[in-house]
Design an enzyme around this catalytic site. Structure first.
Site, PDB file in Angstrom:
ATOM      1  N   ASP A   1      27.149 -35.497  -1.979  1.00 35.22           N
ATOM      2  CA  ASP A   1      27.105 -34.567  -3.108  1.00 35.22           C
ATOM      3  C   ASP A   1      27.961 -33.318  -2.912  1.00 35.22           C
ATOM      4  OD1 ASP A   1      25.282 -36.325  -4.181  1.00 35.22           O
ATOM      5  OD2 ASP A   1      23.525 -35.096  -3.728  1.00 35.22           O
TER       6      ASP A   1
ATOM      7  N   CYS B   1      -0.036   0.738   7.512  1.00 37.35           N
ATOM      8  CA  CYS B   1      -0.593   1.044   6.191  1.00 37.35           C
ATOM      9  C   CYS B   1      -2.011   1.605   6.297  1.00 37.35           C
ATOM     10  CB  CYS B   1      -0.584  -0.207   5.313  1.00 37.35           C
ATOM     11  SG  CYS B   1       1.078  -0.711   4.835  1.00 37.35           S
TER      12      CYS B   1
ATOM     13  N   ARG C   1      13.765 -22.990  -4.729  1.00 40.57           N
ATOM     14  CA  ARG C   1      14.784 -22.582  -3.754  1.00 40.57           C
ATOM     15  C   ARG C   1      14.701 -21.082  -3.502  1.00 40.57           C
ATOM     16  NH1 ARG C   1      20.782 -25.033  -5.192  1.00 40.57           N
ATOM     17  NH2 ARG C   1      20.274 -27.264  -5.067  1.00 40.57           N
TER      18      ARG C   1
ATOM     19  N   GLU D   1       0.827  -1.203   0.000  1.00 37.30           N
ATOM     20  CA  GLU D   1       0.000   0.000   0.000  1.00 37.30           C
ATOM     21  C   GLU D   1       0.865   1.258   0.000  1.00 37.30           C
ATOM     22  OE1 GLU D   1      -2.012  -2.931   2.933  1.00 37.30           O
ATOM     23  OE2 GLU D   1      -0.025  -2.543   2.088  1.00 37.30           O
TER      24      GLU D   1
ATOM     25  N   SER E   1      23.942 -39.196  -9.073  1.00 41.61           N
ATOM     26  CA  SER E   1      22.591 -38.733  -9.417  1.00 41.61           C
ATOM     27  C   SER E   1      22.584 -37.657 -10.483  1.00 41.61           C
ATOM     28  CB  SER E   1      21.893 -38.185  -8.165  1.00 41.61           C
ATOM     29  OG  SER E   1      22.608 -37.076  -7.643  1.00 41.61           O
TER      30      SER E   1
END
Length: 383
Positions: free
Chosen positions: A212, A96, A196, A61, A180
């Site tokens: 990983d 606001c 993400r 606003e 993978s």
């Protein structure tokens, strides 16, 4: 509090759709504040618009009113279409409601009421007490879809958590040796980065760090802010040379004290948080979610292995599931979730409702959510 939806005109719907589209621009921006859009209209003409900026900046606003001032346009007698009840309290910014009243708007159309206990209807009440017409409920479902974590944190004290997986048709996330890259294609991987980016925190387990060594940051899409990276490591055995420790904030949740290691990691912008253990000997996930809510985390994006995935599912902590499925079969491989102990009955299996199926290149993205929890949020914002 709500207005009969039949009372809204097609023009009301069009303007609210525009406000919702503006709110989407806050997806990667406004955390921990909700994603909100506002359009100011008079005599069928848009006067100004805005959406929530970074914390400490303008709410939607205020952004719209600032644009009107910049254009030297009066909004007296205008209608404000806003996707969340205007705030009525002093937080990082002034209320606001005061700004709208000072500007002289005549009507405010609100998609959903604000679940923040500091607002919770008082913004609407103050507007009505000042003879401003307020109509509530148009676009509530869409406004909630942009802010499930904010609503969940404000009403239940826990963030909204989605589990992201990428697997073959037969539910394998990797080959038996852990390889993978890549089961899914480039389009699916880029889409995963969008999820993400909209989260406040990316959560993984020590198993994923070991296998990983991921960065877990957002790279495939532009974002004004990076989510915090977080790791569950019950025994605090993480390699201090892991790539995730690259100077950006990392929160590490453990059940094991190691003051010297924690001090070394603190020099690399890592906050070590010690939590109690569950009966199974793992970090207490309920305590973890409560801790994240206290840190104003609205949405959690989980990219983990079978152990943490299974623990979250068994704990009932998964609100939504984003599953990328590739049209291939691995036969032997690592599974999506590990149960400890295994389920004894089919009736114990967590159940989700399908929301969406989208093709991304050769792959599919399936979105599912926990129906009971979603319906509870709907009732809260539409009450």
């Amino acid at each position: 509090m709500s207005t009969d939806l039949a009372a809204f005109s097609p023009e009301d719907q069009d303007w609210m759709d525009q406000a919702l589209a503006l709110a989407e621009k806050s997806l990667y921006l406004s955390h921990p504040n909700p994603r909100v859009g506002c359009v100011l209209v008079r005599d069928g003409r848009q006067l100004a618009s805005g959406y929530t900026q970074q914390a400490g900046g303008h709410h939607a606003e205020a952004a719209a009113l600032a644009q009107a001032r910049m254009r030297d346009v009066s909004v007296r007698g205008a209608t404000a279409y806003v996707t969340l009840e205007p705030c009525s309290h002093f937080g990082r910014t002034p209320p606001c409601v005061d700004a709208l009243l000072d500007a002289g708007v005549a009507r405010v159309v609100v998609a959903m009421r604000d679940p923040n206990p500091q607002v919770a209807g008082t913004g609407i009440a103050r507007l009505r007490a000042a003879a401003v017409r307020v109509d509530v409920g148009l676009g509530a479902e869409a406004a909630l879809a942009l802010n499930p974590g904010f609503v969940s944190r404000m009403t239940s004290g826990r963030p909204w958590l989605w589990l992201k997986t990428a697997s073959s048709l037969d539910g394998c996330t990797a080959l038996p040796d852990g390889r993978s890259q890549w089961i899914t294609g480039e389009a699916a991987r880029a889409d995963g980065h969008r999820w993400r980016a909209r989260s406040a925190l990316v959560l993984t387990g020590i198993g994923t760090i070991d296998s990983d060594d991921p960065l877990l940051d957002v790279r495939a899409v532009h974002t004004e802010r990076q989510p915090v990276r977080a790791i569950v490591d019950t025994d605090f055995r993480i390699n201090e040379r892991a790539r995730v420790f690259n100077g950006a904030p990392v929160w590490l949740f453990t059940a094991t004290q190691n003051i010297e290691k924690a001090h070394r990691l603190a020099d690399r912008n890592v906050q070590v948080i010690v939590l109690p253990k569950q009966a199974q000997g793992r970090v207490d996930l309920t305590a973890l979610l409560q801790c994240l809510a206290a840190k104003e985390i609205n949405e959690i994006h989980v990219e983990a292995g079978a152990v943490l995935n299974g623990a979250l599912l068994q704990a009932g902590s998964v609100d939504e599931w984003i599953a990328y499925v590739a049209p291939c079969v691995l036969g032997e491989g690592r599974g999506l979730a590990q149960w400890t102990p295994p389920l004894a009955e089919l009736g114990q299996a967590p159940r989700f409702e399908f929301m969406e199926a989208v093709q991304l290149g050769a792959d599919m993205r399936l979105r599912m959510r926990q129906a009971t929890r979603w319906q509870a949020l709907r009732r809260l914002v539409q009450a």
